[in-house]
Design a protein around this motif. Structure first.
Motif, short mmCIF file in Angstrom:
data_model
loop_
_atom_site.label_atom_id
_atom_site.label_comp_id
_atom_site.label_asym_id
_atom_site.label_seq_id
_atom_site.Cartn_x
_atom_site.Cartn_y
_atom_site.Cartn_z
N UNK A 268 0.84 -1.20 0.00
CA UNK A 268 0.00 0.00 0.00
C UNK A 268 0.88 1.25 0.00
N UNK A 269 0.28 2.36 -0.49
CA UNK A 269 1.05 3.61 -0.57
C UNK A 269 1.12 4.28 0.79
N UNK A 270 2.25 4.93 1.05
CA UNK A 270 2.46 5.69 2.28
C UNK A 270 2.84 7.12 1.94
N UNK A 271 2.46 8.05 2.82
CA UNK A 271 3.05 9.40 2.76
C UNK A 271 3.91 9.51 4.00
N UNK A 272 5.19 9.43 3.82
CA UNK A 272 6.08 9.33 4.99
C UNK A 272 5.79 8.02 5.70
N UNK A 273 5.44 8.14 6.98
CA UNK A 273 5.17 6.92 7.77
C UNK A 273 3.67 6.65 7.88
N UNK A 274 2.86 7.44 7.13
CA UNK A 274 1.41 7.32 7.29
C UNK A 274 0.77 6.71 6.04
N UNK A 275 0.01 5.62 6.20
CA UNK A 275 -0.62 5.03 5.03
C UNK A 275 -1.64 5.98 4.41
N UNK A 276 -1.67 6.02 3.09
CA UNK A 276 -2.65 6.87 2.39
C UNK A 276 -3.99 6.17 2.43
N UNK A 277 -5.00 6.86 3.00
CA UNK A 277 -6.34 6.25 3.10
C UNK A 277 -7.36 7.16 2.44
N UNK A 278 -8.35 6.52 1.79
CA UNK A 278 -9.42 7.31 1.19
C UNK A 278 -10.69 7.08 2.01
N UNK A 279 -11.84 7.35 1.41
CA UNK A 279 -13.10 7.22 2.14
C UNK A 279 -13.27 5.82 2.72
N UNK A 284 -4.58 2.41 -0.74
CA UNK A 284 -4.37 2.63 -2.18
C UNK A 284 -4.67 1.36 -2.98
N UNK A 285 -4.78 0.20 -2.31
CA UNK A 285 -5.18 -1.03 -3.01
C UNK A 285 -6.69 -1.19 -2.85
N UNK A 286 -7.47 -1.06 -3.93
CA UNK A 286 -8.93 -1.16 -3.79
C UNK A 286 -9.32 -2.47 -3.11
#
Ligand SMILES: Cc1cc2nc3c(=O)[nH]c(=O)nc-3n(C[C@H](O)[C@H](O)[C@H](O)COP(=O)(O)OP(=O)(O)OC[C@H]3O[C@@H](n4cnc5c(N)ncnc54)[C@H](O)[C@@H]3O)c2cc1C
Length: 326
Positions: A268-279, A284-286
Motif C-alpha cells: 500500500x502507498x504511504x506518505x512518509x510513515x502514514x498510510x494513504x487512506x481514502x473514504x 491505495x489497493x482497492x
C-alpha cells in the motif's frame, strides 16, 4: 472465496464483521483471523483487572454510529459484550492464526497467508492494532533484569514491591492505580512537568494518589539507563536532581507502534510513515482497508472509535462496488 477476511479480533475487527453481517453478508462468507487464543488480546493483556473501561477515552466523545457501542463498563463486561456479538452475529473467528502476508490477486481480491494456511477474499480489512509490539526504551536492558522489567501488568502478579512506572499517558496512570491497589509502593517517572494527555478520570485519580502519598511522581525525569544491581533494576536519570534508585520492578507504559514493515510489504502507498487512506479507510489497493488503532493517528484510538471506523468502512463498501484491477 470469502467476501471479507478480517485480520485481528479486537474491537475493530469484531465490529467490522458485525457490520458486514448487518448489511446481509452471509456468515460463511466472512472470517476473522486472530493470532491470539481469544478475541481482544490487547484488552486482556494490557488492561488491569479492575480497570473501568471508559466510553469517552482520551477525550474522544462516545457518539456511536454503527451496530456496536461501548458504555462505561468493567473489563469483564466489555469482553462479555464482544463475546455476545460474536455469538449473536454467528461470526467465524479462527484463533491462533497469525496473518503473515497479504498478496493482491491479478483480477482483484487478495490471498491472505497465515500460520495455518491461505484464504482468498474479495475484500480484506486489517485491524491488528498497534500493541503487538509495545514501545521499548532506547537504552539497553541488561538480560539479567528481564524478569523484573514489564510492558504489561497482567502477565505476572506484582504485589508488595517497589515499582517504577515509566510513562505519562492513560496507561501509565492506570498501571499506577492498579499497582497501588495491589499494595505496591509506586513511583512514576514522567518526562514532562504537566500531564497534558490524560483523560480527566485518570488525571484526577493519579493526583489523588499523589496527594495521599500512595504514588510518588518524578516530574521532568528521563531515565538514561537501567543497571543490574544484584538482580534488581537500578534506574539512572539524566537529570542531576534525581538520584539513581533501585526498584523491584520497572513497568514501561510507552504505547505501541504501527507495524510498518507488515503494511509496507503488502504494497500500500504511504506518505512518509502514514498510510494513504481514502473514504471508509480504504488503502491505495482497492478492497483493502485499515481500521482501528492502526488508523487512529498520533492521538491514539479508543474502542468506540474502532467501532465507528468499522461502520464507516462498511458504509463506503456498501455504496461502492469493488472495481476490478486491470
Ligand atoms: C492500558 C490501556 C487502557 C485502555 N483503556 C481504554 C478505555 O478505557 N476505553 C477505550 O475506549 N479505549 C481504551 N484503550 C484503547 C483501546 O484498547 C484501543 O483503542 C482498542 O483496543 C483498539 O482496537 P483495535 O481492534 O484497533 O486493536 P487491538 O485491540 O489492539 O486488537 C488487535 C487484534 O489483532 C490481533 N493481531 C495482531 N497482529 C495480528 C496478526 N498478524 N494476525 C492476526 N491477528 C493479529 C491482536 O492479537 C489483537 O487481538 C486502552 C488501551 C490501553 C493500552
Amino acid at each position: 472465496m470469502y467476501e471479507m477476511v478480517i485480520i485481528g479480533a479486537g474491537p475493530a475487527g469484531i465490529s467490522m464483521a458485525a457490520e458486514a453481517r448487518g448489511v446481509g453478508i452471509p456468515a460463511e462468507k466472512i472470517v476473522v483471523l486472530e493470532k491470539g487464543d481469544a478475541h481482544s488480546w490487547a484488552i486482556r493483556k494490557f488492561y488491569p483487572a479492575s480497570k473501568p473501561v471508559l466510553a469517552n477515552y482520551k477525550g474522544i466523545k462516545a457518539v456511536c454510529t454503527g451496530v456496536m457501542c461501548l458504555t462505561d463498563m468493567t473489563k469483564e463486561e466489555t469482553l462479555t459484550y464482544i463475546d455476545r456479538v460474536i455469538e449473536q452475529c454467528q461470526l467465524s473467528v479462527h484463533y491462533k492464526e497469525a496473518v503473515t502476508g497479504i498478496r493482491p490477486l491479478a483480477g482483484g481480491g487478495f490471498t491472505v497467508e497465515t500460520s495455518g494456511g491461505a484464504y482468498q477474499t474479495a475484500r480484506c480489512v486489517i485491524a491488528i492494532g498497534i500493541l503487538d509490539k509495545p514501545n521499548k526504551p532506547e537504552y539497553k536492558i541488561p538480560p539479567a533484569l528481564a524478569r523484573r522489567v514489564h510492558y504489561d501488568i497482567t502477565t505476572e502478579a506484582i504485589r508488595d514491591e517497589d515499582c517504577l512506572v515509566v510513562g505519562g499517558g492513560d496507561t501509565a496512570s492506570e498501571y499506577c492505580q492498579f499497582l497501588v491497589q495491589q499494595n505496591n509502593r509506586v513511583t512514576l517517572s514522567y518526562r514532562r512537568q504537566e500531564f497534558a494527555r490524560l483523560n480527566p478520570v485518570n488525571l484526577e485519580s493519579l493526583l489523588a494518589l499523589e496527594t495521599r502519598a500512595q504514588v510518588r511522581i518524578l516530574r521532568g525525569s528521563n531515565l538514561s539507563a537501567l543497571e543490574d544491581e544484584e538482580g534488581r533494576p537500578r534506574a539512572v536519570f539524566q537529570e542531576a536532581g534525581y538520584a539513581a534508585e533501585t526498584f523491584d520492578r520497572v513497568v514501561y507504559a510507552l504505547g505501541g507502534t504501527t507495524p510498518l514493515n507488515f503494511l509496507k510489504a503488502v504494497g500500500i502507498k504511504f506518505e512518509g510513515e502514514i498510510p494513504v487512506l481514502t473514504e471508509g479507510y480504504e488503502t491505495s489497493l482497492p478492497g483493502l482497508y485499515l481500521i482501528g488503532d492502526l488508523s487512529a493517528g498520533k492521538k491514539g484510538g479508543s474502542i468506540n472509535l474502532a467501532f465507528n471506523m468499522a461502520a464507516e468502512a462498511m458504509r463506503a463498501i456498501s455504496t461502492c462496488p469493488l472495481p476490478s484491477r486491470p
